[in-house]
Write an enzyme that holds these catalytic residues in place. Structure first.
Site, mmCIF file in Angstrom:
data_model
loop_
_atom_site.group_PDB
_atom_site.id
_atom_site.type_symbol
_atom_site.label_atom_id
_atom_site.label_comp_id
_atom_site.label_asym_id
_atom_site.label_seq_id
_atom_site.Cartn_x
_atom_site.Cartn_y
_atom_site.Cartn_z
ATOM 1 C CE1 TYR A 152 45.166 37.622 34.829
ATOM 2 C CE2 TYR A 152 47.197 38.905 34.876
ATOM 3 C CZ TYR A 152 46.303 38.089 34.192
ATOM 4 O OH TYR A 152 46.559 37.734 32.889
ATOM 5 C CE LYS A 156 46.243 34.376 34.110
ATOM 6 N NZ LYS A 156 45.633 33.374 33.219
#
Ligand SMILES: NC(=O)c1ccc[n+]([C@@H]2O[C@H](COP(=O)([O-])OP(=O)(O)OC[C@H]3O[C@@H](n4cnc5c(N)ncnc54)[C@H](O)[C@@H]3O)[C@@H](O)[C@H]2O)c1
Length: 256
Positions: A152, A156
């Site tokens: 994650y 991002k």
């Protein structure tokens, strides 16, 4: 009405933050294509928005999905002025146990899909004469690692980098790109958060609460409006100061 007549695509519109963005966009006069892989969730949101919005069901991990979304938006709305790449997944697995499949699923959803859609939307914006805004939804995890989120955080951080590339390559076409970084936001059905994680993040937040989806939606409306005409390539944080420092630390000097 700050988005009067704008034609927008909002992905992940069946989710907590995407639904709030869709409502705020319609309230500001935009017309919308709501994209989600969960047909029922997107249709539930569309039912509250009426004729200003239509649903396009797609799994944005599929390479062909981006072109199909842009075609659907052009067909129904006559063009595309705004793309909000908001769909995302945030599963949590320790690094030592991380399966390839989960890494790939998160990178495909949070990075590859948004890249392809940004490219397809930008091509359409250029073909219609230029101008437009692309918002990428990032996260504090882009700058600050946390347990179980190697995929994650990487997705991002890379997406925030994509925003910067979009800004420098598309500026000459009048297209702006902005990252918006929400703080902890509760209520996802797809990526639920544990109580301990929620408690720890709220305890460390200077304003002492989670973000409301409307807090982030307000920032996205601003980023897409003419008020933000000279904002491009940057990250707007909507985290109540959560990433500003360590609010829960005591004073370092002994007192008394
Ligand atoms: N909730 C938070 O605390 C938080 C914090 C920072 C950033 N974010 C980011 O904000 C965005 C929205 O998060 P949310 O909390 O509303 O999540 P959510 O789970 O409520 O909504 C995400 C939506 O994306 C859709 N989606 C997932 N994979 C998809 C795919 N392959 N194709 C199409 N649609 C897909 C889901 O069906 C869901 O409706 C995400 O990008 C997330 O990473 C969330």
């Amino acid at each position: 009405m700050r988005l009067q007549g704008r034609r927008a695509v909002v992905t992940g519109a069946g989710g907590v933050i995407g639904a709030a963005i869709a409502r705020a966009f319609v309230a500001e006069g935009a017309r919308l294509c709501l994209v989600d892989v969960r047909a029922e969730a997107a249709e539930r949101e569309q039912a509250g928005l009426g004729a200003a919005a239509f649903v396009h069901v797609a799994d944005l991990r599929a390479p062909a999905a981006a072109e199909a979304v842009v075609e659907a938006a052009r067909g129904a709305l006559g063009g595309i002025d705004i793309l909000v790449n908001n769909a995302g997944l945030y599963p949590n697995t320790p690094l030592l146990e991380m399966p390839d499949e989960e890494w790939d699923r998160v990178i495909d959803t949070n990075l590859n899909g948004p890249f392809r859609l940004a490219r397809a939307a930008a091509r359409a914006m250029v073909a219609q004469g230029g101008g437009g805004v692309i918002v990428n939804m990032v996260s504090g995890a882009a700058d600050s690692a946390r347990p179980g989120s190697v995929h994650y955080s990487a997705s991002k951080a890379a997406l925030a980098s994509v925003t910067r590339s979009l800004a420098i390559e598309l500026g000459r076409h009048g297209i702006r790109a902005v990252s918006v970084s929400p703080g902890l936001t509760l209520g996802s059905e797809v990526s639920p958060l544990s109580e301990e994680y929620t408690r720890a993040l709220i305890a460390g937040n200077p304003l002492g609460r989670a973000a409301r989806p409307e807090d982030t939606a307000a920032a996205v409306v601003f980023a897409c409006s003419d008020e933000a005409a000279f904002i491009s390539g940057s990250v707007i944080k909507v985290d109540g100061g959560g990433s500003a420092g360590r609010a829960s630390l005591p004073l370092s000097t002994p007192r008394g």
